[in-house]
Design an enzyme around this catalytic site. Structure first.
Site, short mmCIF file in Angstrom:
data_model
loop_
_atom_site.label_atom_id
_atom_site.label_comp_id
_atom_site.label_asym_id
_atom_site.label_seq_id
_atom_site.Cartn_x
_atom_site.Cartn_y
_atom_site.Cartn_z
N ASP A 8 50.52 66.31 52.18
CA ASP A 8 49.63 66.38 53.34
C ASP A 8 49.16 67.82 53.53
O ASP A 8 49.98 68.75 53.58
CB ASP A 8 50.42 65.90 54.57
N ASP A 102 42.84 64.19 53.54
CA ASP A 102 43.76 65.33 53.39
C ASP A 102 45.19 64.94 53.03
O ASP A 102 46.11 65.75 53.16
CB ASP A 102 43.78 66.15 54.68
N GLU A 103 45.40 63.72 52.55
CA GLU A 103 46.75 63.32 52.18
C GLU A 103 46.73 62.28 51.08
O GLU A 103 45.75 61.54 50.92
CB GLU A 103 47.52 62.79 53.40
#
Length: 387
Positions: A8, A102-103
């Site tokens: 993350d 974003d992960e």
């Protein structure tokens, strides 16, 4: 036993701006439109120390921190960095599943065997992402996706956390039920009212007593609370629909802010469509107002698209019905009837160059394309038969 990483990027949007403007690093920073009625999209960890968080009105955040730095949303920057981030992670294993911009989850069961100490791989990934992109990341290491996700949330920013099955009782059960991944904010008070206040309470609960609250997924949630999760890494990008939604703690009333919030979610849909090389035809827009009125509207396009501009124009047309009725507390946008872009059969029009084609023009062009004199007007047939 499998080794799954959940990776993350910490405070991604805020961190992204610090990448291109290094002087912003270490400052209390928020990402949102800088005008009255704005709601914060992301707050840096420095800003969070002042009690500032996402979905908070900018005007209130500025009372908490006088030196707060406000930067506007930059979709192209986020998409560029996200693509580079995913490519780095994918270089370690093709068994990678993006979870959002974003992960991601990645199965490193085989890759980790190349390292003398198991955690060396996680340290290498964390160091490489920061060296190449200047983005801080947290990594959860576990035998399944659920535990990996929970582990990555335990130490931020820049944490690496291992969560083993045997550690579930000591590390997971003590956490409040609202911290459990997958339990929605509306479900939390219902569980708390039933005495389910921690993840441990859920792990030891009777399935029948929770069925009315958790529905068909009751046993799945109980299993996860006990550290059991069999969900696979999904590398297949085939999807029936792609959607984004957002709940707002403070109702949005300004049209500009509502437009920005809608556009933000649509840009993420566009990014996911581009990654999959897919297009769709049916747009669905859902909304919940401050007065608890909820509604959903859909529109089907003549041609499939992946363009955020096209989707945004149509969604704002659907939103017009609700403009000014009340504050907005929830939005959801999805695109369905998806197909891969290279599977689209484009219908060619051989009459495009004819401004106002007559019947004779059309027949002539068809015969020309077929290289045979097979199409005729009724008049010409009658004239031929009368001779």
């Amino acid at each position: 036993m499998a080794v799954i990483l959940h990776i993350d990027i910490n405070a991604f949007y805020a961190s992204a701006h610090a990448v291109v403007e290094p002087e912003l690093a270490g400052k209390p920073l928020v990402v949102c439109s800088n005008h009255r009625g704005s709601v914060i999209t992301t707050a840096s960890y420095e800003a969070r120390k002042f009690g500032i968080n996402s979905a908070m009105p900018l005007s209130y955040a500025q009372t908490l921190c006088r030196d707060l730095v406000v930067v506007p949303i930059d979709f192209s920057l986020y998409q560029d960095l996200s693509s580079k981030f995913m490519n780095i992670i994918r270089s370690y294993s093709t068994l990678m599943q993006p979870a959002s911009i974003d992960e991601c989850y990645v199965d490193v069961t085989e890759k980790i065997k190349e390292y003398e100490r198991p955690l060396d791989l996680a340290y290498e990934i964390q160091t490489r992402v920061y060296r190449e992109l200047k983005l801080p990341i947290s990594i959860g290491v576990a035998p399944n996706k659920f535990l990996a996700k929970m582990a990555s949330d335990m130490e931020k920013p820049k944490g690496i956390t291992v969560l083993r099955i045997r550690e579930v009782q000591s590390k997971l059960w003590q956490l409040p039920i609202e911290d459990m991944h997958g339990i929605g904010s509306k479900t939390v008070p219902k569980l708390q009212k039933m005495g389910i206040k921690t993840i441990g309470d859920l792990a030891q609960a009777n399935e029948d007593s929770l069925r009315n609250t958790l529905g068909v997924n009751t046993q799945n949630f109980i299993n996860k609370a006990n550290g059991i999760d069999s969900s696979p890494i999904e590398t297949d990008t085939t999807a029936k629909s792609i959607g984004q939604s957002k709940t707002f703690t403070h109702p949005m009333v300004e049209l500009d802010e509502i437009r920005n919030a809608i556009l933000f979610e649509i840009k993420e849909i566009e990014r996911r469509l581009l990654n999959r090389d897919m297009v769709g035809k049916t747009i669905t827009f859902s909304i919940r107002l401050q007065n608890y009125k909820t509604a959903a509207r859909s529109i089907t396009l003549d041609e499939p698209t992946q363009s955020s501009d096209v989707i945004f124009e149509k969604v704002m047309g659907l939103y017009d019905e609700f403009d000014g009725l009340d504050g907005v507390t929830f939005i959801s946008i999805s695109l369905s009837n998806l197909v891969y872009k290279d599977e689209i059969i484009e219908q060619l029009n051989i009459f495009d160059d004819l401004t106002e084609p007559t019947v004779n023009d059309i027949i002539s062009r068809l015969n020309q394309e077929l290289k045979q004199d097979v199409f005729k007007t009724p008049r010409s047939l009658l004239e031929k038969n009368s001779k």
